[in-house]
Design an enzyme around this catalytic site. Structure first.
Site, PDB file in Angstrom:
ATOM      1  N   GLY A   6      38.011  51.172  45.773  1.00 40.38           N
ATOM      2  CA  GLY A   6      38.958  50.857  44.707  1.00 40.38           C
ATOM      3  C   GLY A   6      38.646  51.713  43.492  1.00 40.38           C
ATOM      4  O   GLY A   6      37.562  51.600  42.912  1.00 40.38           O
ATOM      5  N   SER A   7      39.582  52.581  43.123  1.00 39.03           N
ATOM      6  CA  SER A   7      39.332  53.511  42.014  1.00 39.03           C
ATOM      7  C   SER A   7      40.218  53.235  40.809  1.00 39.03           C
ATOM      8  O   SER A   7      40.506  54.129  40.016  1.00 39.03           O
ATOM      9  CB  SER A   7      39.535  54.960  42.488  1.00 39.03           C
ATOM     10  OG  SER A   7      38.651  55.274  43.531  1.00 39.03           O
ATOM     11  N   GLY A   8      40.638  51.981  40.678  1.00 43.60           N
ATOM     12  CA  GLY A   8      41.388  51.579  39.497  1.00 43.60           C
ATOM     13  C   GLY A   8      40.466  51.402  38.309  1.00 43.60           C
ATOM     14  O   GLY A   8      39.344  51.917  38.289  1.00 43.60           O
ATOM     15  N   VAL A  10      38.683  48.816  37.110  1.00 37.84           N
ATOM     16  CA  VAL A  10      37.384  48.174  37.347  1.00 37.84           C
ATOM     17  C   VAL A  10      36.496  49.074  38.195  1.00 37.84           C
ATOM     18  O   VAL A  10      35.301  49.232  37.921  1.00 37.84           O
ATOM     19  CB  VAL A  10      37.558  46.794  38.006  1.00 37.84           C
ATOM     20  CG1 VAL A  10      36.196  46.206  38.388  1.00 37.84           C
ATOM     21  CG2 VAL A  10      38.281  45.838  37.061  1.00 37.84           C
ATOM     22  N   ASP A  31      39.607  55.219  47.809  1.00 37.13           N
ATOM     23  CA  ASP A  31      40.865  54.555  47.476  1.00 37.13           C
ATOM     24  C   ASP A  31      41.942  55.078  48.419  1.00 37.13           C
ATOM     25  O   ASP A  31      41.834  56.193  48.943  1.00 37.13           O
ATOM     26  CB  ASP A  31      41.248  54.833  46.020  1.00 37.13           C
ATOM     27  CG  ASP A  31      42.242  53.821  45.471  1.00 37.13           C
ATOM     28  OD1 ASP A  31      41.830  52.957  44.673  1.00 37.13           O
ATOM     29  OD2 ASP A  31      43.434  53.886  45.857  1.00 37.13           O
ATOM     30  N   ARG A  80      45.767  41.019  38.209  1.00 36.99           N
ATOM     31  CA  ARG A  80      46.611  40.020  37.545  1.00 36.99           C
ATOM     32  C   ARG A  80      47.509  40.658  36.510  1.00 36.99           C
ATOM     33  O   ARG A  80      47.097  41.528  35.757  1.00 36.99           O
ATOM     34  CB  ARG A  80      45.733  38.963  36.846  1.00 36.99           C
ATOM     35  CG  ARG A  80      45.391  37.802  37.726  1.00 36.99           C
ATOM     36  CD  ARG A  80      44.999  36.590  36.905  1.00 36.99           C
ATOM     37  NE  ARG A  80      43.884  36.815  36.001  1.00 36.99           N
ATOM     38  CZ  ARG A  80      43.454  35.916  35.138  1.00 36.99           C
ATOM     39  NH1 ARG A  80      44.043  34.741  35.051  1.00 36.99           N
ATOM     40  NH2 ARG A  80      42.430  36.169  34.353  1.00 36.99           N
ATOM     41  N   ASN A  93      46.026  39.683  48.416  1.00 38.67           N
ATOM     42  CA  ASN A  93      44.692  40.268  48.350  1.00 38.67           C
ATOM     43  C   ASN A  93      43.838  39.905  49.557  1.00 38.67           C
ATOM     44  O   ASN A  93      42.916  40.647  49.909  1.00 38.67           O
ATOM     45  CB  ASN A  93      43.999  39.862  47.049  1.00 38.67           C
ATOM     46  CG  ASN A  93      44.416  40.752  45.890  1.00 38.67           C
ATOM     47  OD1 ASN A  93      45.043  41.779  46.088  1.00 38.67           O
ATOM     48  ND2 ASN A  93      44.082  40.351  44.679  1.00 38.67           N
ATOM     49  N   ARG A 149      30.570  35.851  28.835  1.00 38.32           N
ATOM     50  CA  ARG A 149      31.588  35.389  27.889  1.00 38.32           C
ATOM     51  C   ARG A 149      31.136  34.124  27.168  1.00 38.32           C
ATOM     52  O   ARG A 149      31.325  33.992  25.951  1.00 38.32           O
ATOM     53  CB  ARG A 149      32.900  35.147  28.639  1.00 38.32           C
ATOM     54  CG  ARG A 149      33.584  36.441  29.041  1.00 38.32           C
ATOM     55  CD  ARG A 149      34.736  36.227  30.007  1.00 38.32           C
ATOM     56  NE  ARG A 149      35.487  37.470  30.204  1.00 38.32           N
ATOM     57  CZ  ARG A 149      36.395  37.645  31.151  1.00 38.32           C
ATOM     58  NH1 ARG A 149      36.675  36.655  31.996  1.00 38.32           N
ATOM     59  NH2 ARG A 149      37.035  38.799  31.261  1.00 38.32           N
ATOM     60  N   HIS A 173      35.383  30.651  40.053  1.00 37.57           N
ATOM     61  CA  HIS A 173      35.741  31.700  39.091  1.00 37.57           C
ATOM     62  C   HIS A 173      37.247  31.609  38.915  1.00 37.57           C
ATOM     63  O   HIS A 173      38.024  32.257  39.606  1.00 37.57           O
ATOM     64  CB  HIS A 173      35.339  33.079  39.613  1.00 37.57           C
ATOM     65  CG  HIS A 173      35.692  34.195  38.673  1.00 37.57           C
ATOM     66  ND1 HIS A 173      35.225  34.250  37.378  1.00 37.57           N
ATOM     67  CD2 HIS A 173      36.484  35.286  38.827  1.00 37.57           C
ATOM     68  CE1 HIS A 173      35.696  35.335  36.788  1.00 37.57           C
ATOM     69  NE2 HIS A 173      36.477  35.972  37.644  1.00 37.57           N
TER      70      HIS A 173
END
Length: 308
Positions: A6-8, A10, A31, A80, A93, A149, A173
């Protein structure tokens, strides 16, 4: 060698953090979009040159190029959009994760897998089933982010650095995640002894809503904090740090739960989540934890049969 599938946003951010932290000197980005991983790898190699890093990035559209990886990080999947819950991503997914899991089992059968795809706990289960790996070797990234967070929001209210806080977040999560102020400490003092009840409530609510808030503000989901958190987990695995972190793993009797991935404290080392740490909870906390587990179980039950 580490492979990032995955090279988006994130995936690329994670790859950058891996290099900056010196986790490995060979990182492969994979990807399905032609040109994307190759372009990211080239840009990252330029970054490495500027920073003087001893790391080389390769981009590929072929899963066979993950051969030799002892750690595979999966960030692929639909992200999302504003107003969308993690749960709405479930079926689409699941197919993506299951397909990737089969490729990992084929080309990197001895690897540890760290997964970020949402809905996280359900996708951890799908990956576990698809790879056929032991539960220790399939780890969902969640608690490092949620805990970070919580530490940030609590630190703001206390006027101290978030680095001074050891946070605990359990359960799903997602919308039913369960921050535990009574087990989150500042030098041995629990947060619920340092903050007023209304401040704790605010910090918990801000933690739960943080991901949706980021998506609402900028139109796409978080990437900087997840990338940093995944890199910290990857470092713990690659260097066999035996570091206690929060992650989603399939439980086998711990906390009275079996066969369901849940966000809990684990010890991360070369074999993945080599130990699950059981936190003593009050009756009220146990009830909230169970409610969160039930939310995950409901998601798993709604998975198409081929992913169970």
């Amino acid at each position: 060698m580490i492979t990032v599938v995955g090279s988006g946003r994130v995936g690329a951010t994670t790859a950058a953090m891996l290099g900056v932290l010196g986790v490995d000197n060979k990182i492969v980005l994979i990807d399905i979009i032609k040109g994307l991983p190759q372009g990211e790898a080239l840009d990252l190699n330029h970054m490495s040159s500027i920073l003087g890093l001893d790391v080389y990035y390769t981009g590929s559209n072929d899963y066979a190029d993950m051969k030799g990886s002892d750690l595979v990080i999966v960030t692929a999947g639909l992200a999302r959009k504003p107003g969308m819950t993690r749960e709405q991503l479930l079926e689409q997914n699941a197919q993506i994760v299951a397909n990737i899991g089969k490729e990992i089992a084929k080309y990197a059968p001895d690897s540890v897998v760290i997964l970020t795809t949402n809905p996280l706990d359900a996708m951890t289960y799908v990956m576990w089933r698809a790879t056929g790996f032991s539960r220790e070797r399939v780890v969902g990234f969640s608690g490092v982010l949620d805990g970070g967070r919580l530490a940030f929001y609590a630190g703001q209210k206390l006027g101290i650095s978030p680095a001074s806080i050891i946070p605990i977040v359990l359960g799903q999560h997602g919308e039913s995640m369960f921050p535990v102020p009574s087990k989150s400490f500042v030098f041995g003092v629990p947060l619920d002894k340092l903050l007023k009840p209304e401040e704790i409530k605010e910090a918990v609510e801000e933690t739960v809503k943080a991901g949706a808030r980021i998506t609402e503000l900028r139109g796409f989901s978080s990437n900087w904090a997840p990338g940093a958190g995944v890199a910290i987990m990857a470092k713990a695995v690659k260097r066999d740090e035996r570091r206690a972190l929060i992650a989603s793993v399939v439980l086998d009797g711990e906390y009275g739960v079996r066969g369901i991935p849940v966000e809990v404290p684990v010890v991360l080392g070369r074999g993945g989540a080599i130990k699950v740490l059981e936190v003593e909870l009050s009756p009220e906390e146990k009830q909230r934890f169970q409610q969160s587990v039930e939310a995950i179980s409901k998601l798993l039950n709604s998975l198409p049969a081929q992913y169970k």
